[in-house]
Design a protein around this motif. Structure first.
Motif, PDB file in Angstrom:
ATOM      1  N   THR A 126       0.958  -1.001   0.123  1.00 51.59           N
ATOM      2  CA  THR A 126      -0.064  -0.125   0.126  1.00 51.59           C
ATOM      3  C   THR A 126       1.050   1.362  -0.140  1.00 51.59           C
ATOM      4  O   THR A 126       0.514   2.153  -0.536  1.00 51.59           O
ATOM      5  CB  THR A 126      -0.887   0.221   1.241  1.00 51.59           C
ATOM      6  N   LYS A 127       2.173   1.108   0.742  1.00 52.40           N
ATOM      7  CA  LYS A 127       2.861   2.502   0.565  1.00 52.40           C
ATOM      8  C   LYS A 127       3.396   2.515  -0.626  1.00 52.40           C
ATOM      9  O   LYS A 127       3.760   3.608  -1.335  1.00 52.40           O
ATOM     10  CB  LYS A 127       4.046   2.124   1.639  1.00 52.40           C
ATOM     11  N   GLN A 128       3.748   1.584  -1.464  1.00 52.49           N
ATOM     12  CA  GLN A 128       4.203   1.507  -2.688  1.00 52.49           C
ATOM     13  C   GLN A 128       3.225   2.149  -3.649  1.00 52.49           C
ATOM     14  O   GLN A 128       3.743   2.939  -4.659  1.00 52.49           O
ATOM     15  CB  GLN A 128       4.737   0.016  -3.166  1.00 52.49           C
ATOM     16  N   LEU A 129       2.020   1.822  -3.387  1.00 53.51           N
ATOM     17  CA  LEU A 129       1.047   2.504  -4.264  1.00 53.51           C
ATOM     18  C   LEU A 129       0.820   4.117  -4.253  1.00 53.51           C
ATOM     19  O   LEU A 129       0.825   4.652  -5.005  1.00 53.51           O
ATOM     20  CB  LEU A 129      -0.458   1.831  -3.876  1.00 53.51           C
ATOM     21  N   LEU A 130       1.211   4.509  -2.799  1.00 64.97           N
ATOM     22  CA  LEU A 130       0.745   5.835  -2.505  1.00 64.97           C
ATOM     23  C   LEU A 130       2.159   6.676  -3.385  1.00 64.97           C
ATOM     24  O   LEU A 130       2.210   7.662  -3.608  1.00 64.97           O
ATOM     25  CB  LEU A 130       0.951   6.052  -1.030  1.00 64.97           C
ATOM     26  N   LYS A 131       3.278   5.894  -3.183  1.00 65.58           N
ATOM     27  CA  LYS A 131       4.506   6.442  -3.686  1.00 65.58           C
ATOM     28  C   LYS A 131       4.196   6.668  -5.377  1.00 65.58           C
ATOM     29  O   LYS A 131       4.782   7.454  -5.936  1.00 65.58           O
ATOM     30  CB  LYS A 131       5.874   5.633  -3.623  1.00 65.58           C
ATOM     31  N   ASN A 132       3.477   5.846  -5.926  1.00 67.56           N
ATOM     32  CA  ASN A 132       3.212   5.749  -7.320  1.00 67.56           C
ATOM     33  C   ASN A 132       2.032   6.730  -7.743  1.00 67.56           C
ATOM     34  O   ASN A 132       1.269   6.368  -8.610  1.00 67.56           O
ATOM     35  CB  ASN A 132       3.112   4.508  -8.070  1.00 67.56           C
ATOM     36  N   LYS A 133       1.579   7.614  -6.734  1.00 66.00           N
ATOM     37  CA  LYS A 133       0.668   8.546  -6.958  1.00 66.00           C
ATOM     38  C   LYS A 133      -0.740   7.902  -7.129  1.00 66.00           C
ATOM     39  O   LYS A 133      -1.623   8.456  -7.703  1.00 66.00           O
ATOM     40  CB  LYS A 133       0.841   9.415  -8.091  1.00 66.00           C
ATOM     41  N   ILE A 134      -1.024   6.727  -6.543  1.00 66.15           N
ATOM     42  CA  ILE A 134      -2.259   6.123  -6.394  1.00 66.15           C
ATOM     43  C   ILE A 134      -3.205   6.760  -5.352  1.00 66.15           C
ATOM     44  O   ILE A 134      -2.831   6.857  -4.197  1.00 66.15           O
ATOM     45  CB  ILE A 134      -2.325   4.773  -6.277  1.00 66.15           C
ATOM     46  N   LYS A 135      -4.424   7.335  -5.532  1.00 64.58           N
ATOM     47  CA  LYS A 135      -5.158   7.980  -4.627  1.00 64.58           C
ATOM     48  C   LYS A 135      -5.365   7.003  -3.594  1.00 64.58           C
ATOM     49  O   LYS A 135      -5.728   5.960  -3.920  1.00 64.58           O
ATOM     50  CB  LYS A 135      -6.452   8.611  -5.313  1.00 64.58           C
ATOM     51  N   GLN A 136      -5.577   7.458  -2.351  1.00 64.47           N
ATOM     52  CA  GLN A 136      -6.166   6.766  -1.015  1.00 64.47           C
ATOM     53  C   GLN A 136      -7.262   6.118  -1.271  1.00 64.47           C
ATOM     54  O   GLN A 136      -7.406   5.032  -0.852  1.00 64.47           O
ATOM     55  CB  GLN A 136      -5.880   7.657   0.032  1.00 64.47           C
ATOM     56  N   GLN A 137      -8.159   6.745  -1.980  1.00 72.35           N
ATOM     57  CA  GLN A 137      -9.681   6.219  -1.989  1.00 72.35           C
ATOM     58  C   GLN A 137      -9.658   5.093  -3.049  1.00 72.35           C
ATOM     59  O   GLN A 137     -10.375   4.210  -2.708  1.00 72.35           O
ATOM     60  CB  GLN A 137     -10.640   7.537  -2.706  1.00 72.35           C
ATOM     61  N   ASP A 138      -8.727   5.269  -4.187  1.00 70.62           N
ATOM     62  CA  ASP A 138      -8.497   4.184  -4.757  1.00 70.62           C
ATOM     63  C   ASP A 138      -7.982   2.999  -4.197  1.00 70.62           C
ATOM     64  O   ASP A 138      -8.399   1.905  -4.724  1.00 70.62           O
ATOM     65  CB  ASP A 138      -8.015   4.531  -6.286  1.00 70.62           C
ATOM     66  N   ILE A 139      -7.069   2.944  -3.538  1.00 74.13           N
ATOM     67  CA  ILE A 139      -6.508   2.027  -2.587  1.00 74.13           C
ATOM     68  C   ILE A 139      -7.461   1.283  -1.813  1.00 74.13           C
ATOM     69  O   ILE A 139      -7.538   0.104  -1.849  1.00 74.13           O
ATOM     70  CB  ILE A 139      -5.156   2.661  -2.084  1.00 74.13           C
ATOM     71  N   ASP A 140      -8.198   2.133  -1.103  1.00 75.51           N
ATOM     72  CA  ASP A 140      -9.172   1.653  -0.343  1.00 75.51           C
ATOM     73  C   ASP A 140     -10.285   0.800  -0.725  1.00 75.51           C
ATOM     74  O   ASP A 140     -10.556  -0.275  -0.289  1.00 75.51           O
ATOM     75  CB  ASP A 140      -9.892   2.750   0.849  1.00 75.51           C
ATOM     76  N   ASN A 141     -10.668   1.462  -1.894  1.00 73.57           N
ATOM     77  CA  ASN A 141     -11.702   0.557  -2.703  1.00 73.57           C
ATOM     78  C   ASN A 141     -11.008  -0.757  -3.006  1.00 73.57           C
ATOM     79  O   ASN A 141     -11.796  -1.858  -3.234  1.00 73.57           O
ATOM     80  CB  ASN A 141     -11.905   1.471  -4.072  1.00 73.57           C
ATOM     81  N   ALA A 142      -9.977  -0.617  -3.915  1.00 77.35           N
ATOM     82  CA  ALA A 142      -9.241  -2.050  -4.253  1.00 77.35           C
ATOM     83  C   ALA A 142      -9.102  -3.016  -3.328  1.00 77.35           C
ATOM     84  O   ALA A 142      -9.226  -4.142  -3.287  1.00 77.35           O
ATOM     85  CB  ALA A 142      -7.933  -1.671  -5.122  1.00 77.35           C
ATOM     86  N   LEU A 143      -8.718  -2.594  -2.107  1.00 80.38           N
ATOM     87  CA  LEU A 143      -8.225  -3.508  -1.010  1.00 80.38           C
ATOM     88  C   LEU A 143      -9.755  -3.953  -0.418  1.00 80.38           C
ATOM     89  O   LEU A 143      -9.775  -5.068   0.270  1.00 80.38           O
ATOM     90  CB  LEU A 143      -7.586  -2.533   0.125  1.00 80.38           C
ATOM     91  N   GLN A 144     -10.733  -3.251  -0.256  1.00 81.22           N
ATOM     92  CA  GLN A 144     -11.917  -3.578   0.043  1.00 81.22           C
ATOM     93  C   GLN A 144     -12.393  -4.948  -1.026  1.00 81.22           C
ATOM     94  O   GLN A 144     -12.941  -6.005  -0.484  1.00 81.22           O
ATOM     95  CB  GLN A 144     -13.214  -2.713   0.064  1.00 81.22           C
ATOM     96  N   ALA A 145     -12.260  -4.771  -2.072  1.00 80.23           N
ATOM     97  CA  ALA A 145     -12.726  -5.723  -3.271  1.00 80.23           C
ATOM     98  C   ALA A 145     -11.953  -6.998  -2.874  1.00 80.23           C
ATOM     99  O   ALA A 145     -12.345  -8.006  -3.052  1.00 80.23           O
ATOM    100  CB  ALA A 145     -12.604  -5.410  -4.497  1.00 80.23           C
ATOM    101  N   ALA A 146     -10.536  -6.724  -2.796  1.00 78.74           N
ATOM    102  CA  ALA A 146      -9.646  -7.863  -2.466  1.00 78.74           C
ATOM    103  C   ALA A 146     -10.089  -8.816  -1.163  1.00 78.74           C
ATOM    104  O   ALA A 146     -10.238  -9.998  -1.058  1.00 78.74           O
ATOM    105  CB  ALA A 146      -8.197  -7.197  -2.271  1.00 78.74           C
TER     106      ALA A 146
END
Length: 441
Positions: A126-146
């Protein structure tokens, strides 16, 4: 442990070559979650058949998410027996690629004995995603689906009879000169003697791919069986440096034990399944496949391994044949030792032959029969790298390595090769029937 993680990941990344623009960003490469799972399995000393099961369900979690979001991807229910209807995540919009990678971690985290160790890998992802400019909301949505899909795949895993194994009677070696008996130096108990009760994902049954009967046991010095054992002795006494390297490269013994006086020292390594999973991840990277294609290849390989091990273990404990080390020490040379440590389960047929050939057959279908690559999986363990012109060449070398290592007879290897190809061909046929096509022409 951290040093091994860094070495393991760096060694597995330098061989890949790319043609044109890179299709998968580094944070979505499948090597990362597969390597992380490998390291936990090494820590837990997971046996080969059990490891294959964990890989299969972890990758099925990713595959389900890809198939749900990629219309060209064949649905898992089309080739996985009794695959359940997976309820869609509550979140409607998410990056299925991020969700798929996280689902691999999540499924393994909740299935492996020390899966909690993968929490750090999830956090790092998840930290790697943030470093690659992925928005927190997009991360949260993907993790919820996972998490949603992972929990349902884990639920599906619970109907394969694994939970019933602990209730089985403790295994006692069969009485008789021809049967397997624990081998030195640790004389470990038989590994997963009831594994044939695990429900396959694609194969019809554990006994579906029957090899021909093994050479009949005999102590007669003029018998075929004696000749098989004699060949093991002769080969081990005249190993070339290349043959020694081949044996060491494909050793893949999750827990080898050496003794020093009264002290026993254990050495942990990657399993045969882990080795082939790494071959798969470096191959999809080298082929420059897109993310969805990569998940298809690695998932197909993982479910192939699971079914191949079930069929292999069925034959092993049905035949229950004595290992070369035991036979040779009893009837030929009490001082003889194999180059590799004999694993703790019956001899016929060779597990490495079956699993290597089944995986190679499926990978050949998906990636082509002239896929040249360099395999550096064993570099962290002091061996390799080695280069191959095809997956089948690698499988052939993996199979004969067991003769060089002194842990299998020739007929076990030859019949294991046939058994593995038969299993692989059956799975390829089922994939084709479902509509799966090669990703590299």
């Amino acid at each position: 442990m951290k040093r091994l993680v860094l070495l393991f990941i760096s060694c597995l990344s330098f061989t890949a070559s790319f043609a044109g623009k890179k299709q998968v960003p580094a944070y979505l490469e499948l090597q990362q979650p597969v390597n992380a799972i490998n390291l936990v399995m090494i820590h837990d000393v997971i046996s080969p058949p059990v490891a294959a099961r964990y890989y299969a369900y972890a990758m099925l979690s990713a595959y389900q998410l890809v198939a749900k979001n990629d219309k060209e991807m064949v649905k898992p229910a089309a080739f996985i027996k009794s695959f359940p209807e997976i309820k869609p995540p509550a979140v409607k919009s998410y990056d299925h690629r991020i969700a798929a990678v996280y689902a691999i971690y999540e499924t393994a985290k909740n299935m492996l004995p020390s899966g909690f160790m993968l929490q750090d890998d999830e956090n790092a992802f998840t930290k790697q995603l943030l470093k690659n400019k992925i928005k927190q909301q997009d991360i949260d949505n993907a993790l919820q689906a996972a998490v949603n899909v992972s929990s349902q795949i884990i639920g599906f895993s619970k109907i394969d009879n694994y939970s019933k194994l602990s209730a089985k009677l403790r295994y006692t070696p069969k009485k008789g000169e021809q049967y397997w008996y624990p081998t030195p130096p640790a004389y470990m108990e038989a590994v997963e003697p009831h594994w044939n009760s695990i429900r396959p994902l694609i194969a019809d049954s554990a006994g579906q791919f029957k090899p021909k009967p093994p050479v009949e046991f005999s102590k007669d010095t003029t018998s075929r069986f004696y000749a098989l054992a004699k060949e093991v002795i002769n080969v081990s006494a005249n190993l070339t440096p290349e043959q020694t390297n081949i044996a060491d490269f494909w050793d893949c013994n999750p827990f080898a034990v050496t003794t020093s006086g009264h002290m026993a020292i254990g050495f942990k390594k990657i399993s045969p399944g882990g080795h082939w999973m790494n071959i798969g991840t470096l191959a999809v990277k080298q082929a420059n496949l897109n993310f969805d294609q990569s998940v298809l290849v690695i998932t197909s390989e993982a479910i192939t391994m699971m079914d191949a091990f079930i069929c292999c273990w069925d034959e092993k404990y049905l035949v229950n044949r004595i290992r070369p080390e035991t036979y040779i020490n009893r009837y030929m040379d009490i001082t003889w030792k194999p180059h590799l440590q004999t694993p703790p389960f019956p001899e016929y047929t060779s597990g490495h032959a079956i699993v290597s050939n089944s995986c190679a057959t499926v990978l050949t279908f998906l990636l082509g029969d002239h896929f040249a690559y360099t395999d550096d999986t064993e570099v962290p363990f002091g061996v390799g790298p080695r280069s191959f012109t095809s997956f089948m060449q690698a499988a052939s070398e993996a199979s004969v390595s067991r003769l060089y290592g002194g842990i299998h007879y020739r007929d076990s290897i030859d019949e294991g090769n046939k058994q593995g190809v038969a299993a692989g061909n059956y799975i390829v046929a089922r994939l084709k029937q479902a509509g799966v096509k090669p990703v590299v022409n």
